[in-house]
Every structure is written in structure tokens, then in C-alpha cells.
Design a protein around this motif. Structure first.
Motif, mmCIF file in Angstrom:
data_model
loop_
_atom_site.group_PDB
_atom_site.id
_atom_site.type_symbol
_atom_site.label_atom_id
_atom_site.label_comp_id
_atom_site.label_asym_id
_atom_site.label_seq_id
_atom_site.Cartn_x
_atom_site.Cartn_y
_atom_site.Cartn_z
ATOM 1 N N UNK A 1 39.217 38.532 29.304
ATOM 2 C CA UNK A 1 39.173 38.281 30.831
ATOM 3 C C UNK A 1 39.090 39.192 31.687
ATOM 4 N N UNK A 2 39.679 40.307 31.423
ATOM 5 C CA UNK A 2 40.079 41.376 32.353
ATOM 6 C C UNK A 2 38.617 42.011 32.641
ATOM 7 N N UNK A 3 38.316 42.087 31.188
ATOM 8 C CA UNK A 3 37.583 42.840 30.231
ATOM 9 C C UNK A 3 36.096 42.099 31.130
ATOM 10 N N UNK A 4 35.591 41.130 31.522
ATOM 11 C CA UNK A 4 35.084 40.663 32.200
ATOM 12 C C UNK A 4 34.485 40.494 33.564
ATOM 13 N N UNK A 5 35.701 40.682 34.024
ATOM 14 C CA UNK A 5 36.261 40.172 35.642
ATOM 15 C C UNK A 5 35.134 40.228 36.736
ATOM 16 N N UNK B 1 38.743 35.888 18.864
ATOM 17 C CA UNK B 1 37.770 36.040 18.444
ATOM 18 C C UNK B 1 36.931 34.485 19.320
ATOM 19 N N UNK B 2 37.897 33.876 19.801
ATOM 20 C CA UNK B 2 37.289 32.594 20.515
ATOM 21 C C UNK B 2 36.996 33.816 22.158
ATOM 22 N N UNK B 3 38.376 33.980 22.350
ATOM 23 C CA UNK B 3 38.502 34.917 23.542
ATOM 24 C C UNK B 3 37.393 35.769 23.954
ATOM 25 N N UNK B 4 36.965 36.174 23.141
ATOM 26 C CA UNK B 4 35.999 37.888 22.791
ATOM 27 C C UNK B 4 34.322 37.147 23.023
ATOM 28 N N UNK B 5 34.380 35.428 22.403
ATOM 29 C CA UNK B 5 33.683 35.014 22.834
ATOM 30 C C UNK B 5 32.923 34.102 24.254
ATOM 31 N N UNK B 6 33.888 33.704 25.416
ATOM 32 C CA UNK B 6 34.231 33.208 26.124
ATOM 33 C C UNK B 6 33.766 34.357 27.316
ATOM 34 N N UNK B 7 34.669 36.113 26.939
ATOM 35 C CA UNK B 7 34.045 37.339 27.408
ATOM 36 C C UNK B 7 32.526 37.469 27.314
ATOM 37 N N UNK B 8 32.212 37.265 26.425
ATOM 38 C CA UNK B 8 30.525 37.563 26.618
ATOM 39 C C UNK B 8 30.051 37.113 27.124
ATOM 40 N N UNK B 9 30.222 35.511 27.206
ATOM 41 C CA UNK B 9 29.802 34.630 27.530
ATOM 42 C C UNK B 9 29.864 34.469 29.160
ATOM 43 N N UNK C 1 27.350 38.963 29.724
ATOM 44 C CA UNK C 1 26.626 39.187 28.780
ATOM 45 C C UNK C 1 25.993 40.723 28.992
ATOM 46 N N UNK C 2 25.838 41.237 30.530
ATOM 47 C CA UNK C 2 25.619 42.287 30.875
ATOM 48 C C UNK C 2 26.631 43.979 29.872
ATOM 49 N N UNK C 3 27.644 43.680 29.264
ATOM 50 C CA UNK C 3 28.794 44.305 29.356
ATOM 51 C C UNK C 3 28.995 45.075 28.010
ATOM 52 N N UNK C 4 28.160 43.615 26.634
ATOM 53 C CA UNK C 4 27.958 43.273 25.396
ATOM 54 C C UNK C 4 27.816 45.668 25.578
ATOM 55 N N UNK C 5 26.705 46.154 26.003
ATOM 56 C CA UNK C 5 25.986 47.099 24.947
ATOM 57 C C UNK C 5 27.143 48.422 25.046
ATOM 58 N N UNK C 6 28.056 47.978 26.728
ATOM 59 C CA UNK C 6 29.035 49.082 26.604
ATOM 60 C C UNK C 6 30.531 48.862 26.136
ATOM 61 N N UNK C 7 30.203 47.672 25.900
ATOM 62 C CA UNK C 7 31.767 46.969 24.819
ATOM 63 C C UNK C 7 31.443 47.428 23.526
ATOM 64 N N UNK D 1 21.201 39.185 26.176
ATOM 65 C CA UNK D 1 22.213 38.111 25.709
ATOM 66 C C UNK D 1 22.835 39.704 24.573
ATOM 67 N N UNK D 2 23.198 39.047 23.547
ATOM 68 C CA UNK D 2 24.286 39.406 22.590
ATOM 69 C C UNK D 2 24.013 39.028 21.193
ATOM 70 N N UNK D 3 23.946 39.991 20.136
ATOM 71 C CA UNK D 3 23.105 40.225 19.038
ATOM 72 C C UNK D 3 25.010 39.917 18.244
ATOM 73 N N UNK D 4 24.557 39.566 16.294
ATOM 74 C CA UNK D 4 26.115 39.543 15.921
ATOM 75 C C UNK D 4 25.814 40.138 14.221
#
Length: 454
Positions: A144-148, A177-185, A188-194, A309-312
């Protein structure tokens, strides 16, 4: 025979010599209940350990210099001191100190200290009452800090509450895995940087050893893993519980692998060496030739159209950017898979005995892997929820789910059933008293979750 409860009660009395308790006489239900009680006692001990570690860290804070507790004991940091006293690793000690930062403390906060956000206090409260372990707390906190940054405080608190509610029923790997998906929700703008951050960590190191061997170590980012791992899985899966085969040639190959004198790890290495050898023999202007590895990337049309958004990658849990999805679609093309409002893949209407490859592709996009244990799609078989013979089941997509070989055999051997409720699936099995219970089997597909939420 002393019970587990009695033994746990006496654990805190250090004046009494410790003797392991015998568990061979316990019934299955009592044995599992005992494991649950032990886990709760460990969480309670972790909460106390975090409180003590936090005080050691406070007394060792940097501004105290050599007068601080850690340096007065001849070590540099509180984490090193805690590890030394506890006989654990500095990583475990650091986890305790980080958990302590979330716990309520008796001393007044420093005048210049920033207030602890509500979402972090929620995590600390859960540790304090032994609802979650300190390892789970650190995992939720870091995700969650990564998305704060730039995310509303209420949204972070709601996310923390969701993860805390789910944590009790998840392993630490599933929680990650679940926490990572919540972070991405949330971000979303940070997906590319991560994605780039993970890609920057990739490496391969070849180190000659004194005995003539060469050690190979490395880390694969999600894109690299999506290419390499399925190939190694295909070469070794008959050894490791991968899918069974119905093609006679595949059966013969699988039996040859089972009889092979090499270990599974040796087989994986030889497969990798053969791939490198083959790649080195092609046209020098095209190192890996023209054929692309079979890699599937999953993305919703909305995310692709809006480019937000995001892809997987199939079989990988970390999100990648829309740019990455477009790059793969540009080079390999796209296969559209239509879902209805309940998240059911559009039926192809086939009634063959076996599911087709196209149907399996759609089920992989819908289920995200084994619905029971989460193994990746490459390890899974298609299971008829209405058995072909017994229930005159159809071979339509919504009448099939992906299960790994072990879970597939478990369902059949125990005569359990998987039933469909709209777009959801439920595992139906009797409890110890013979009463049928229904356990949800949620999809593990991140793109489908985005589609349904969108």
C-alpha cells in the motif's frame, strides 16, 4: 497425554524444562485445530516481540550516538542487536521493527513526528490483537505504501481493511498476490514504473567455481519469466504433477521423462542448454530465429483502447503496462475472447468429449490458473463440472474449469463437485459431519477482475 492447549499454556514458564508434546494420538480434526492454535500463539508472541523490538529501536535511535542501546552493546543498529539476542536474521529483526512502527506506543510522539496514517494504524491494530502476523503486516504495508502517493486516505484505509479481512484465509504467498492487485487498483498510473523497476532488477550471473563447476544465479522479470518458465515447465511437468496427456505421442514422451535417470533439476538445466545451443546455430543475423516463444498477454479491450490500466502475462502475477501489451499484440496478434456481464466466456457450443485448445485459452483467461490452488494455466487440465459420463455434461466453456493435476484428481477421487452460480464457481464437498458445504472458487485472473469492476 498432555494436550496441545496445556503445552501452549506452559510455554511461557521458562522455569519448566521444555519437552515436545506427542501428537500421534490426535485425530485429524484435533490435529488441524492444534495447528491453528499454535499459529495464533505465534502471532501473539510476534506482537510482543514487535513491541520489544520497537523499544530497542527507540533506545538505539541515531541521535543517541554511542549512548544508544545498540552501540553501547558494540553493534551498529537495533536490527543487528535484535538478531544477535534472538538468534534470528537481520531481515526478521527489521520486520519486527517495521511492525513496531505501526503499533500504538505508550510514550508521547516526538514533536516533529508525522502522524501515523489511519490505514497504517489499522494494520498495527491487527498485529496488536494477533489477527495477522508481522510478516503479513509488513507485506500489506509495503504494497500500500507503493500506491500511497496521491491516493485518498479513505481509499487506502478501505484497501487495508479489505486485505486485513482476507488475510486470515490466505497463505503469505497468496496475500502477496492479492495485495499487489489491490495496489495496482489504487495506482494504475504506477504500473509502468513498477514494471520497469522489476525489469531493472533482472540479472544473470555466471560464476566459475573452484571444483570445475559453474554456478548460475539470476532473477527474471515478469516478461522474461513468461518466456522461460513455461518452457521449463513443459520439459519437467510429468515429474512435478503437471497435466496428464491424451495424445499418444505425448503420453510416450511423458513416460520417457518419468524413466529418465536425470533429476528434475538436471532435466531443466539440460533443456535450457539445448535451447541456447539451438539458438546459437541459427542464422547469425537472427540469433533466436523467426519463431516467437508462445507467450500470452491478457488485457481488457477497455484498458487497451483508453491506454489506462494494466495487462498481465499468463502465469505471472505482476501487472505490466499497456505499452508492453501493445508491443506483444503488434508482434504476435490478438485473440479476442468475449465475456458476458457475469464474467462467463462466450460458449463455442461444442460437444466433443474433450475441450479444444481455443476453449482452454478462454478458460485460462477467465480462471487465471487452477481455481483451487492457483497453479498457472500451463499446469492445468480442463475439468468438466458436469461429468461427461455421469451427468451428461456438455463440453462448453462455462461447463469447464481449470484444475491442476493434483486438484483434478482430488475432486474426482473424493467425488466432490464444482457447481456454477451465474459466473461464479463453488466447490461442493461434505464437512466432517457429512453436511455439504460450498466454498467459493474465485477467478484468479486479474484482467477478468478489471473487466467486471469496470
Amino acid at each position: 497425554m498432555a494436550s496441545i492447549t496445556d503445552s501452549l499454556t506452559r510455554l511461557g514458564d521458562l522455569s519448566v524444562p521444555f519437552t515436545p508434546v506427542s501428537v500421534t494420538g490426535l485425530g485429524d480434526a484435533e490435529l488441524l485445530a492444534s495447528q491453528g492454535r499454535i499459529a495464533e500463539v505465534r502471532r501473539r508472541l510476534d506482537a510482543v516481540a514487535a513491541t520489544v523490538a520497537g523499544e530497542i529501536a527507540h533506545r538505539s535511535r541515531r541521535e543517541l550516538g554511542h549512548a544508544g542501546l545498540a552501540q553501547s552493546e558494540g553493534v551498529r543498529t537495533a536490527e543487528v542487536l535484535i538478531a544477535k539476542v534472538s538468534g534470528t536474521s537481520t531481515r526478521e529483526a527489521r520486520t519486527l521493527v517495521k511492525a513496531a512502527e505501526l503499533l500504538p506506543v505508550e510514550r508521547p510522539p516526538a514533536p516533529d513526528a508525522a502522524p501515523v496514517p489511519r490505514w497504517q494504524r489499522l494494520i498495527g491494530d491487527a498485529v496488536a490483537v494477533a489477527t495477522i502476523s508481522v510478516e503479513a503486516a509488513e507485506l500489506i504495508r509495503t504494497r500500500l505504501t507503493a500506491a500511497a502517493d496521491g491516493v485518498d486516505e479513505d481509499a487506502l484505509a478501505n484497501a487495508a481493511e479489505r486485505l486485513l479481512a482476507e488475510a486470515a484465509g490466505l497463505t503469505i504467498e497468496q496475500l502477496a498476490i492479492r495485495a499487489g492487485r489491490v495496489r495496482d487498483e489504487l495506482d494504475l498510473a504506477g504500473v509502468a514504473a513498477r514494471e520497469q523497476e522489476l525489469r531493472a532488477k533482472r540479472f544473470l550471473r555466471v560464476s566459475p567455481q573452484l571444483d570445475g563447476m559453474t554456478r548460475v544465479t539470476g532473477l527474471l522479470d515478469p516478461e522474461s519469466a513468461a518466456i522461460v518458465v513455461p518452457i521449463l515447465d513443459a520439459a519437467t511437468s510429468p515429474r512435478r504433477g503437471g497435466p496428464r496427456f491424451v495424445n499418444p505421442n505425448a503420453i510416450e514422451r511423458a513416460e520417457d521423462i518419468m524413466r529418465d535417470a536425470r533429476t528434475t533439476e538436471q532435466l531443466a538445466l539440460d533443456t535450457l542448454v539445448d535451447l541456447v545451443r539451438a539458438g546459437a546455430q541459427v542464422d547469425p543475423n537472427r540469433l533466436l530465429g523467426d519463431r516467437k516463444p508462445a507467450v500470452r498477454i491478457l488485457v481488457t479491450k477497455t484498458d487497451l483502447d483508453t491506454r489506462v490500466g494494466a495487462a498481465f502475462f499468463e502465469g505471472q502475477t505482476e501487472a505490466v503496462s499497456i505499452d508492453t501489451a501493445e508491443r506483444f499484440i503488434c508482434s504476435t496478434g490478438a485473440i479476442p475472447i468475449l465475456f458476458d456481464d457475469d464474467g462467463r466466456a462466450l460458449n463455442l457450443g461444442r460437444e466433443h468429449r474433450l475441450f479444444t485448445e481455443k476453449q482452454r485459452v478462454a478458460m485460462a483467461a477467465r480462471d487465471g490458473g487452477c481455481l483451487m490452488c492457483g497453479r498457472p494455466p500451463s499446469w492445468c487440465e480442463a475439468h468438466h463440472i458436469d461429468h461427461w459420463d455421469e451427468h451428461a455434461g456438455r463440453t462448453d466453456i462455462d461447463s469447464g474449469v481449470l484444475l491442476c493435476r493434483f486438484c483434478h484428481l482430488t475432486v474426482h477421487n473424493n467425488r466432490w463437485r464444482i457447481r456454477r452460480d451465474g459466473g461464479d464457481y463453488l466447490l461442493e464437498k461434505p464437512d466432517p459431519n457429512g453436511v455439504l458445504r460450498h466454498t467459493p472458487l474465485p477467478s484468479r485472473s486479474p484482467p477478468l477482475s478489471r473487466l467486471l469492476a469496470g
